[in-house]
Each structure stands twice: as structure tokens, then as C-alpha cells.
Motif scaffolding. Sequence first.
Motif, PDB file in Angstrom:
ATOM      1  N   SER A  35      34.674 -57.374 -60.450  1.00 19.87           N
ATOM      2  CA  SER A  35      33.522 -58.283 -60.415  1.00 19.87           C
ATOM      3  C   SER A  35      33.086 -58.570 -58.981  1.00 19.87           C
ATOM      4  CB  SER A  35      33.879 -59.592 -61.121  1.00 19.87           C
ATOM      5  OG  SER A  35      32.799 -60.499 -61.059  1.00 19.87           O
ATOM      6  N   MET A  36      34.045 -58.868 -58.111  1.00 20.56           N
ATOM      7  CA  MET A  36      33.726 -59.222 -56.726  1.00 20.56           C
ATOM      8  C   MET A  36      33.078 -58.053 -55.986  1.00 20.56           C
ATOM      9  SD  MET A  36      37.236 -61.313 -55.834  1.00 20.56           S
ATOM     10  CE  MET A  36      36.839 -61.539 -54.098  1.00 20.56           C
ATOM     11  N   GLY A  41      28.283 -54.901 -54.127  1.00 18.74           N
ATOM     12  CA  GLY A  41      27.600 -53.612 -54.214  1.00 18.74           C
ATOM     13  C   GLY A  41      26.163 -53.702 -54.677  1.00 18.74           C
ATOM     14  N   THR A  42      25.801 -54.830 -55.270  1.00 21.43           N
ATOM     15  CA  THR A  42      24.424 -55.034 -55.720  1.00 21.43           C
ATOM     16  C   THR A  42      23.475 -55.287 -54.555  1.00 21.43           C
ATOM     17  OG1 THR A  42      25.293 -56.014 -57.759  1.00 21.43           O
ATOM     18  CG2 THR A  42      22.960 -56.382 -57.289  1.00 21.43           C
ATOM     19  N   ILE A  43      24.019 -55.764 -53.431  1.00 23.09           N
ATOM     20  CA  ILE A  43      23.193 -56.187 -52.285  1.00 23.09           C
ATOM     21  C   ILE A  43      22.201 -55.119 -51.816  1.00 23.09           C
ATOM     22  CG2 ILE A  43      23.270 -56.898 -49.858  1.00 23.09           C
ATOM     23  CD1 ILE A  43      25.868 -58.381 -50.499  1.00 23.09           C
ATOM     24  N   THR A 175      17.026 -44.083 -58.787  1.00 23.82           N
ATOM     25  CA  THR A 175      18.231 -44.591 -58.139  1.00 23.82           C
ATOM     26  C   THR A 175      18.250 -46.116 -58.062  1.00 23.82           C
ATOM     27  OG1 THR A 175      18.473 -42.566 -56.828  1.00 23.82           O
ATOM     28  CG2 THR A 175      19.578 -44.535 -55.999  1.00 23.82           C
ATOM     29  N   THR A 176      17.079 -46.743 -58.015  1.00 26.70           N
ATOM     30  CA  THR A 176      17.022 -48.203 -57.908  1.00 26.70           C
ATOM     31  C   THR A 176      17.691 -48.903 -59.092  1.00 26.70           C
ATOM     32  OG1 THR A 176      14.805 -48.087 -58.889  1.00 26.70           O
ATOM     33  CG2 THR A 176      14.948 -48.245 -56.487  1.00 26.70           C
ATOM     34  N   VAL A 177      17.812 -48.216 -60.221  1.00 22.56           N
ATOM     35  CA  VAL A 177      18.430 -48.816 -61.405  1.00 22.56           C
ATOM     36  C   VAL A 177      19.934 -49.016 -61.197  1.00 22.56           C
ATOM     37  CG1 VAL A 177      18.785 -48.544 -63.905  1.00 22.56           C
ATOM     38  CG2 VAL A 177      16.667 -47.763 -62.859  1.00 22.56           C
ATOM     39  N   VAL A 178      20.525 -48.263 -60.267  1.00 25.39           N
ATOM     40  CA  VAL A 178      21.956 -48.387 -59.999  1.00 25.39           C
ATOM     41  C   VAL A 178      22.322 -49.822 -59.641  1.00 25.39           C
ATOM     42  CG1 VAL A 178      23.825 -47.686 -58.442  1.00 25.39           C
ATOM     43  CG2 VAL A 178      22.228 -45.968 -59.324  1.00 25.39           C
ATOM     44  N   ALA A 179      21.450 -50.517 -58.924  1.00 20.38           N
ATOM     45  CA  ALA A 179      21.722 -51.905 -58.549  1.00 20.38           C
ATOM     46  C   ALA A 179      21.888 -52.783 -59.780  1.00 20.38           C
ATOM     47  CB  ALA A 179      20.587 -52.441 -57.673  1.00 20.38           C
ATOM     48  N   ALA A 180      21.075 -52.547 -60.800  1.00 16.98           N
ATOM     49  CA  ALA A 180      21.182 -53.320 -62.040  1.00 16.98           C
ATOM     50  C   ALA A 180      22.494 -53.007 -62.754  1.00 16.98           C
ATOM     51  CB  ALA A 180      19.989 -53.017 -62.949  1.00 16.98           C
ATOM     52  N   PHE A 181      22.895 -51.729 -62.726  1.00 10.84           N
ATOM     53  CA  PHE A 181      24.186 -51.361 -63.306  1.00 10.84           C
ATOM     54  C   PHE A 181      25.311 -52.142 -62.629  1.00 10.84           C
ATOM     55  CE2 PHE A 181      22.501 -46.798 -64.235  1.00 10.84           C
ATOM     56  CZ  PHE A 181      21.783 -47.289 -65.316  1.00 10.84           C
ATOM     57  N   CYS A 182      25.240 -52.219 -61.299  1.00 10.85           N
ATOM     58  CA  CYS A 182      26.268 -52.922 -60.526  1.00 10.85           C
ATOM     59  C   CYS A 182      26.299 -54.408 -60.868  1.00 10.85           C
ATOM     60  CB  CYS A 182      26.026 -52.741 -59.028  1.00 10.85           C
ATOM     61  SG  CYS A 182      26.314 -51.063 -58.401  1.00 10.85           S
ATOM     62  N   LEU A 183      25.115 -55.019 -60.973  1.00 11.84           N
ATOM     63  CA  LEU A 183      25.039 -56.450 -61.248  1.00 11.84           C
ATOM     64  C   LEU A 183      25.588 -56.780 -62.634  1.00 11.84           C
ATOM     65  CD1 LEU A 183      24.157 -59.274 -60.445  1.00 11.84           C
ATOM     66  CD2 LEU A 183      21.862 -58.730 -61.303  1.00 11.84           C
ATOM     67  N   VAL A 220      32.281 -49.028 -53.441  1.00 15.72           N
ATOM     68  CA  VAL A 220      31.779 -49.592 -54.689  1.00 15.72           C
ATOM     69  C   VAL A 220      30.350 -50.113 -54.508  1.00 15.72           C
ATOM     70  CG1 VAL A 220      32.351 -51.166 -56.592  1.00 15.72           C
ATOM     71  CG2 VAL A 220      34.167 -50.278 -55.161  1.00 15.72           C
ATOM     72  N   GLY A 221      29.655 -49.614 -53.530  1.00 11.69           N
ATOM     73  CA  GLY A 221      28.287 -50.045 -53.279  1.00 11.69           C
ATOM     74  C   GLY A 221      27.398 -48.896 -52.863  1.00 11.69           C
ATOM     75  N   LEU A 222      27.237 -48.729 -51.569  1.00 10.82           N
ATOM     76  CA  LEU A 222      26.344 -47.697 -51.045  1.00 10.82           C
ATOM     77  C   LEU A 222      26.668 -46.299 -51.564  1.00 10.82           C
ATOM     78  CD1 LEU A 222      25.933 -48.827 -47.324  1.00 10.82           C
ATOM     79  CD2 LEU A 222      24.132 -48.707 -49.057  1.00 10.82           C
ATOM     80  N   ALA A 223      27.938 -46.044 -51.839  1.00 10.66           N
ATOM     81  CA  ALA A 223      28.338 -44.707 -52.302  1.00 10.66           C
ATOM     82  C   ALA A 223      27.599 -44.321 -53.580  1.00 10.66           C
ATOM     83  CB  ALA A 223      29.852 -44.653 -52.529  1.00 10.66           C
ATOM     84  N   PHE A 224      27.404 -45.273 -54.498  1.00  6.23           N
ATOM     85  CA  PHE A 224      26.714 -44.965 -55.756  1.00  6.23           C
ATOM     86  C   PHE A 224      25.257 -44.590 -55.521  1.00  6.23           C
ATOM     87  CE2 PHE A 224      29.882 -48.104 -57.613  1.00  6.23           C
ATOM     88  CZ  PHE A 224      30.744 -47.098 -58.004  1.00  6.23           C
ATOM     89  N   TYR A 225      24.600 -45.319 -54.613  1.00  7.90           N
ATOM     90  CA  TYR A 225      23.205 -45.024 -54.304  1.00  7.90           C
ATOM     91  C   TYR A 225      23.078 -43.651 -53.636  1.00  7.90           C
ATOM     92  CZ  TYR A 225      22.872 -50.102 -55.019  1.00  7.90           C
ATOM     93  OH  TYR A 225      22.955 -51.375 -55.534  1.00  7.90           O
ATOM     94  N   CYS A 226      23.992 -43.383 -52.695  1.00  7.90           N
ATOM     95  CA  CYS A 226      23.965 -42.093 -51.985  1.00  7.90           C
ATOM     96  C   CYS A 226      24.218 -40.932 -52.940  1.00  7.90           C
ATOM     97  CB  CYS A 226      25.009 -42.086 -50.864  1.00  7.90           C
ATOM     98  SG  CYS A 226      24.644 -43.172 -49.477  1.00  7.90           S
ATOM     99  N   TRP A 227      25.199 -41.113 -53.819  1.00  5.45           N
ATOM    100  CA  TRP A 227      25.546 -40.039 -54.756  1.00  5.45           C
ATOM    101  C   TRP A 227      24.404 -39.789 -55.732  1.00  5.45           C
ATOM    102  CZ3 TRP A 227      28.918 -36.302 -54.776  1.00  5.45           C
ATOM    103  CH2 TRP A 227      29.210 -35.623 -55.958  1.00  5.45           C
ATOM    104  N   ASP A 228      23.830 -40.854 -56.245  1.00  5.36           N
ATOM    105  CA  ASP A 228      22.737 -40.726 -57.196  1.00  5.36           C
ATOM    106  C   ASP A 228      21.550 -40.003 -56.550  1.00  5.36           C
ATOM    107  OD1 ASP A 228      21.722 -41.918 -59.966  1.00  5.36           O
ATOM    108  OD2 ASP A 228      20.084 -42.164 -58.529  1.00  5.36           O
ATOM    109  N   PHE A 229      21.218 -40.398 -55.316  1.00  2.00           N
ATOM    110  CA  PHE A 229      20.112 -39.771 -54.592  1.00  2.00           C
ATOM    111  C   PHE A 229      20.420 -38.305 -54.289  1.00  2.00           C
ATOM    112  CE2 PHE A 229      17.668 -38.760 -50.740  1.00  2.00           C
ATOM    113  CZ  PHE A 229      16.392 -39.194 -51.108  1.00  2.00           C
ATOM    114  N   GLY A 230      21.675 -38.039 -53.901  1.00  2.00           N
ATOM    115  CA  GLY A 230      22.059 -36.680 -53.524  1.00  2.00           C
ATOM    116  C   GLY A 230      22.023 -35.701 -54.681  1.00  2.00           C
TER     117      GLY A 230
END
Length: 295
Positions: A35-36, A41-43, A175-183, A220-230
Motif C-alpha cells: 500500500s505504501m 508510485g502514483t505520484i 500509459t497514463t492509466v498505470v497511475a490509476a492501477f497504482c492508486l 514500484v513507481g516509475l518502472a511501470f510507466y517506463c516499461w509500459d511506454f517501452g
Amino acid sequence: MNKATGIGFLAILMWSLLATLTAFSGKVPSLLLTSMTFLIGTIPGVVIWIKHPQTLKDLKQPLVVWVVGIGGLFGYHFLYFTALRNAPPVDAALINYLWPLLIVLGSALMPGEKLRWFHVLGALLGFSGMVLVIAGKGGFVIDEKNIYGYLVALGSAFAWAAYSLLSRRLSKVPTTVVAAFCLVTSILAFLCHFIFSEPFILPGTGTQWLSVLLLGLFPVGLAFYCWDFGVKRGNIQLLGVASYSAPLLSTLIMVATGLAEPSWRLLAACLLITGGAVLASKNLIFKSKLQPVSE
């Protein structure tokens, strides 16, 4: 190599820090840690939403997208953090890093693909590496006190492989949807933390708080955005092959930080798991060399 592929490589580098940072995060229970870190990672996604409000419309997605995204992120990290709490970190991490091999095998069984000899041999090498990991230092005697951690680590490998394979079918999701997944994952993990009556244990030192912060910002944050974009805009075959370097990098980092002692067992297991995955992806390696990157 294009820019998107390079961004995807950053995710692999960040994931190699996951086991080490988790080990330094103290005794925070698995669900609370999930959770923490996911809240942190949502930031990056929230920053994007604020700067580009029009991206909020991307959140309107079919139910299957939310099930795959939240189920994959929540399920994998809960299992992974649990494994690291119930087995030696380096052992749990290496078993977890069977996921690239499982992805290759899963891809080979998809429509239009065939299971070839190098897939089978690669799987056997990877399995041999896992056996070597769980074998005791004095020989092939499994340490019973770590069996639960080993099984959970194996479950995390299957969870991430399933998430990745299913995500391939959802490549049009922004990729922007990843933030919602994280939240949502953060909220779900926090609720489960109370439902399953986990002890409420926060980091007790500055180092532990820093580890949690770094976990949330990077692996647990930026890595998901980078991977999704890549994987959506870069050379997915090249990224797939590069992900097999993660077990080696993760092990080297844990040895360098004193979480594990260098030994022939760890070296051999690392080489077997990495080598097996590379062999199983032989057709992808040659394909990525022969075929141009599609933009």
C-alpha cells in the motif's frame, strides 16, 4: 535503438533494485508495504494528470483492463514482498526472476506459435537454477523453514508472467492509466492489511523510510510507466531479452550491499536461470536482429 526502447531499459535497471530496497525497508508487513509503495508510485501519474488534464479521459476503460492491471500489480507485489519476508532475499529474488522464462514459454504456446526444443531446454536450465537456489549450502537438502517463501516466490513469477502476457493483448491502453492501477492497488492493499489483521509496523529508522520511499518512486513507481511506454512504442523483443539480465543485476547488488555472500551456488543458479531464459528466447533474439523496429 530508439528512445522508447531506452526508456524501457530503465525499468529493468530499477527492478534490479527491488529485492535490495525491500530487504532494507525493515519489517513492514507485506500488504502495508504494498500500500505504501504504490501510493508513492502514483505520484508520477498524478503529476501528468495535473499538467495534462485531458489524460483523465483515458481512465474510461473496459472492466477487463482494470482486472488485469490491478490484479497483476496487486497480486504480484503482495506475493513478492511476502516471499522476501519468508525466505532469504537473494533466494526469493532469483526464484521470482523465472518470470522472463515463463513469459517466453507462455508466448510459445499462444496461437500461431510452436513449442521448440530450445524452449524446453531453456525451461530445464531455469528449473535447474531454481533447484540450486533452494538447495541448502551443504547439498541438495531443502531448508524446510523457507519452503513457504520459496513457493510464494514461484507464485509471484507466475503472476507477473500472466500479467505481462495478458497486457500484450491490451497494448492500446494509454500509459497514463498505470497511475490509476497504482492508486487502486494501494487502497486495496491497505484495506486487506486490516481485513487480514496484519500488525501495523512502520519503518523504524531513517534508512528504512528512505528505502520505502525509493521503492515507491522507482521499482514500484516509475518502472511501470517506463516499461509500459517501452513495450508499446519500442522494440519489445529487445526489451524482453534484456529483462533476463535482471537476476544477475539483482544478485550483484545484493552481494555488493552485504545482503548475500558471493558463492558458486548463487553464481551457478544465476547463470542457469539467465542462460535458460536467453536460450528459450533464441528465436526472438535472432528476430530482433533481422527485423526492423516498428514504430
